[in-house]
Design a protein around this motif. Structure first.
Motif, short mmCIF file in Angstrom:
data_model
loop_
_atom_site.label_atom_id
_atom_site.label_comp_id
_atom_site.label_asym_id
_atom_site.label_seq_id
_atom_site.Cartn_x
_atom_site.Cartn_y
_atom_site.Cartn_z
N GLU A 1 -49.74 -4.17 53.53
CA GLU A 1 -50.21 -5.23 52.84
C GLU A 1 -51.58 -5.14 52.65
O GLU A 1 -52.22 -5.36 51.19
N LYS A 2 -52.33 -4.70 53.47
CA LYS A 2 -53.71 -4.36 53.13
C LYS A 2 -54.09 -3.16 52.27
O LYS A 2 -55.01 -3.19 51.38
N ASN B 1 -51.85 -2.62 49.90
CA ASN B 1 -51.10 -2.84 48.59
C ASN B 1 -50.37 -1.72 48.04
O ASN B 1 -50.31 -1.45 46.97
N LYS B 2 -49.64 -1.12 49.21
CA LYS B 2 -48.62 0.04 48.72
C LYS B 2 -47.63 -0.25 49.63
O LYS B 2 -47.44 -1.11 50.26
#
Length: 118
Positions: free
Chosen positions: A78-79, A81-82
Motif C-alpha cells: 500500500e505504501k 502503491n505496487k
C-alpha cells in the motif's frame, strides 16, 4: 532461453526459508515494530467503532508469525502503491561458449579422440 524463477525456487536455493515451527509461533518483536511504523491499527468498541494502534506486546501475543508477515507485505505494498511482490521473474542467461562451436570442429575432435584411444 531465459530461466524462470519462482519464489519457492529462490527460497530453496538461498536456504533462508524459516522452519515450520518458527512460522507457527508468535510474531517477532521486529515484526511488531514494523507493523506499528507502517500504521497498522485495530478496531475496538462494540457500539462505537474506533481504531487504535496496538502495542508491541498485543501484536506478539495475538498475531502469528505468518499473519504478521502477510500484514506487513500488504502494508508495504500500500505504501509503495505496487504489488506486494513478484511471483516469478526471468533471468537472462548468456550464451555459453562451448555451445557455439562449429559442428564440423566437434565431429573432428570426437573422431580424433576415438582414433587416439584405439
Amino acid at each position: 532461453m531465459p530461466e524462470i524463477y519462482t519464489k519457492a525456487k529462490a527460497r530453496k536455493r538461498s536456504n533462508k526459508a524459516k522452519d515450520a515451527a518458527d512460522q507457527d509461533g508468535p510474531a517477532t518483536r521486529h515484526q511488531a515494530r514494523l507493523l506499528r511504523q507502517l500504521g497498522y491499527s485495530i478496531t475496538v468498541g462494540k457500539k462505537v467503532k474506533r481504531t487504535r494502534k496496538p502495542g508491541l506486546a498485543w501484536i506478539q501475543k495475538n498475531m502469528s508469525f505468518e499473519q504478521a508477515g502477510q500484514t506487513l507485505k500488504m502494508l508495504i505494498a500500500e505504501k509503495r502503491n505496487k504489488r506486494a511482490g513478484k511471483t516469478s521473474w526471468e533471468i537472462k542467461v548468456p550464451a555459453r561458449p562451448f555451445l557455439e562451436l562449429d559442428p564440423q570442429l566437434v565431429i573432428n575432435a570426437l573422431a580424433a579422440e576415438f582414433n587416439r584411444r584405439r
